[in-house]
Design a protein around this motif. Sequence first.
Motif, short mmCIF file in Angstrom:
data_model
loop_
_atom_site.label_atom_id
_atom_site.label_comp_id
_atom_site.label_asym_id
_atom_site.label_seq_id
_atom_site.Cartn_x
_atom_site.Cartn_y
_atom_site.Cartn_z
N THR A 145 4.45 2.42 -2.18
CA THR A 145 3.25 2.40 -1.36
C THR A 145 3.30 3.56 -0.36
N ALA A 166 0.54 -7.45 3.91
CA ALA A 166 0.69 -8.14 2.63
C ALA A 166 0.58 -9.63 2.88
N ILE A 182 -2.29 -5.87 0.44
CA ILE A 182 -1.65 -6.42 -0.75
C ILE A 182 -1.77 -7.93 -0.70
N PHE A 231 -0.25 -11.21 -2.89
CA PHE A 231 0.75 -11.44 -3.93
C PHE A 231 1.07 -12.93 -4.06
N GLN A 282 6.31 -9.83 -7.56
CA GLN A 282 5.04 -9.09 -7.54
C GLN A 282 4.94 -8.22 -6.30
N LYS A 326 7.07 -5.13 -6.82
CA LYS A 326 6.41 -4.19 -7.73
C LYS A 326 5.27 -3.45 -7.02
N ASN A 327 4.49 -4.18 -6.24
CA ASN A 327 3.35 -3.56 -5.56
C ASN A 327 3.78 -2.53 -4.53
#
Length: 223
Positions: free
Chosen positions: A2, A190, A209, A211, A216, A219-220
């Motif tokens: 990110t 997030a 984000i 999730f 996840q 990964k993001n």
Amino acid sequence: MTTGIKAVAFDIDGTLYPSWQLYIRIIPYVLKNIRFFLKYKKVREVLHRTAPSGDFYEYQGRLLALELGVDNESAKKLIDTIVYKGMMPYLKAVRPYAHIRETILAFKERGLKVAILSDFPPEQKGDIWGTRELFDVICGSEELGALKPSKFTFGSLALKLGLPTEEILYVGNSITADVEGAAAAGMRTAYILPLWRRLLRLPLKEADISFKSYRQLEKNVLN
């Protein structure tokens, strides 16, 4: 990774473990102390809207003392006994979300700092389910002087991390305290989705984000 993120900070309650695990365990305890908890809830609602205090614990005690009709020292002792220490056995019994440790390690391996910012004392959670030694910064908003969503609290976290707020991703489960609070301070956010949002596949548009698992999130952030 990110873009521009150099640190990931986490809330604890409801973020590192599912809230329902605690709620179902504390029902008898809350009912046993129902008058206290009803008054304490009112006090915390006020504190979430209050400017930073030089002595948060003194001010919190004074507010509760007025609600209960007791002196300040008695009120502070009740908070310590019933909330800070009394909740510890129930918190030890909850289980964290899967893959939290692995996700934190993955962030650190990529050079990111990791931190905790919780509205309740982090030491209440012991070793934070085996992750305490991994964090670069651990702080409670109470010790900083103001509860989330105060900009002061998130700004204090940034100072401890040695980073501008825009380089920090804050992870939480509360829309008001975590997502809106951190965003207002300039952080990226997030949001861990509650079950109903997961079932409806409904992300939170206010968060950068959304999730449903820590794999996840990893990964993001890193991909």
